[in-house]
Write a protein that holds these residues in place. Structure first.
Motif, PDB file in Angstrom:
ATOM      1  N   ARG A  26      34.354  50.410  31.982  1.00 37.73           N
ATOM      2  CA  ARG A  26      35.483  51.060  32.662  1.00 37.73           C
ATOM      3  C   ARG A  26      34.996  52.103  33.670  1.00 37.73           C
ATOM      4  O   ARG A  26      35.530  52.233  34.764  1.00 37.73           O
ATOM      5  N   SER A  30      35.628  52.255  37.691  1.00 46.53           N
ATOM      6  CA  SER A  30      36.269  53.401  38.353  1.00 46.53           C
ATOM      7  C   SER A  30      35.374  53.986  39.442  1.00 46.53           C
ATOM      8  O   SER A  30      35.867  54.541  40.418  1.00 46.53           O
ATOM      9  N   ARG A  36      37.169  45.319  39.375  1.00 43.17           N
ATOM     10  CA  ARG A  36      38.117  45.067  38.293  1.00 43.17           C
ATOM     11  C   ARG A  36      39.127  44.033  38.765  1.00 43.17           C
ATOM     12  O   ARG A  36      39.713  44.179  39.815  1.00 43.17           O
ATOM     13  N   TYR A  37      39.298  42.983  37.990  1.00 41.48           N
ATOM     14  CA  TYR A  37      40.282  41.947  38.263  1.00 41.48           C
ATOM     15  C   TYR A  37      41.326  41.997  37.150  1.00 41.48           C
ATOM     16  O   TYR A  37      41.233  42.810  36.244  1.00 41.48           O
ATOM     17  N   SER A  39      45.343  42.126  35.559  1.00 41.22           N
ATOM     18  CA  SER A  39      46.602  42.839  35.785  1.00 41.22           C
ATOM     19  C   SER A  39      46.437  44.302  35.394  1.00 41.22           C
ATOM     20  O   SER A  39      45.423  44.668  34.788  1.00 41.22           O
ATOM     21  N   PRO A  40      47.440  45.137  35.700  1.00 40.42           N
ATOM     22  CA  PRO A  40      47.347  46.543  35.274  1.00 40.42           C
ATOM     23  C   PRO A  40      47.197  46.701  33.746  1.00 40.42           C
ATOM     24  O   PRO A  40      46.577  47.636  33.279  1.00 40.42           O
ATOM     25  N   GLN A  41      47.738  45.751  32.999  1.00 40.38           N
ATOM     26  CA  GLN A  41      47.654  45.827  31.534  1.00 40.38           C
ATOM     27  C   GLN A  41      46.401  45.168  30.961  1.00 40.38           C
ATOM     28  O   GLN A  41      46.049  45.413  29.815  1.00 40.38           O
ATOM     29  N   ARG A  42      45.746  44.327  31.748  1.00 37.16           N
ATOM     30  CA  ARG A  42      44.588  43.584  31.224  1.00 37.16           C
ATOM     31  C   ARG A  42      43.482  43.512  32.272  1.00 37.16           C
ATOM     32  O   ARG A  42      43.558  42.737  33.223  1.00 37.16           O
ATOM     33  N   ALA A  43      42.462  44.294  32.076  1.00 37.53           N
ATOM     34  CA  ALA A  43      41.317  44.302  33.000  1.00 37.53           C
ATOM     35  C   ALA A  43      40.400  43.124  32.696  1.00 37.53           C
ATOM     36  O   ALA A  43      40.191  42.769  31.532  1.00 37.53           O
TER      37      ALA A  43
END
Length: 65
Positions: A26, A30, A36-37, A39-43
């Motif tokens: 992570r 950042s 990072r690919y 969705s916002p809920q699943r990296a």
């Protein structure tokens, strides 16, 4: 698999493949070290990109032992 096709995995598997913690994955994302690919809920992270980064860092790092 065709040229340019991504093999993405979730954070947990990316960390396992790299031999680092999920927090490190992570942090790298950042800081822009990896993309990072997902969705916002699943990296998700590209395995080939991750292996390339690890390969470069091993060439740069001095050997111990």
């Amino acid at each position: 698999m065709t040229e340019g096709e991504r093999r993405t995995v979730p954070t947990e598997l990316a960390a396992l493949a790299a031999g680092v913690s999920q927090a490190t994955i992570r942090k790298w994302a950042s800081r822009g070290k990896i993309t990072r690919y997902g969705s916002p809920q699943r990296a998700e992270y590209d395995l080939d990109e991750l292996y390339e980064i690890l390969s470069r860092s091993r060439r740069i790092s001095p050997r111990h032992g």
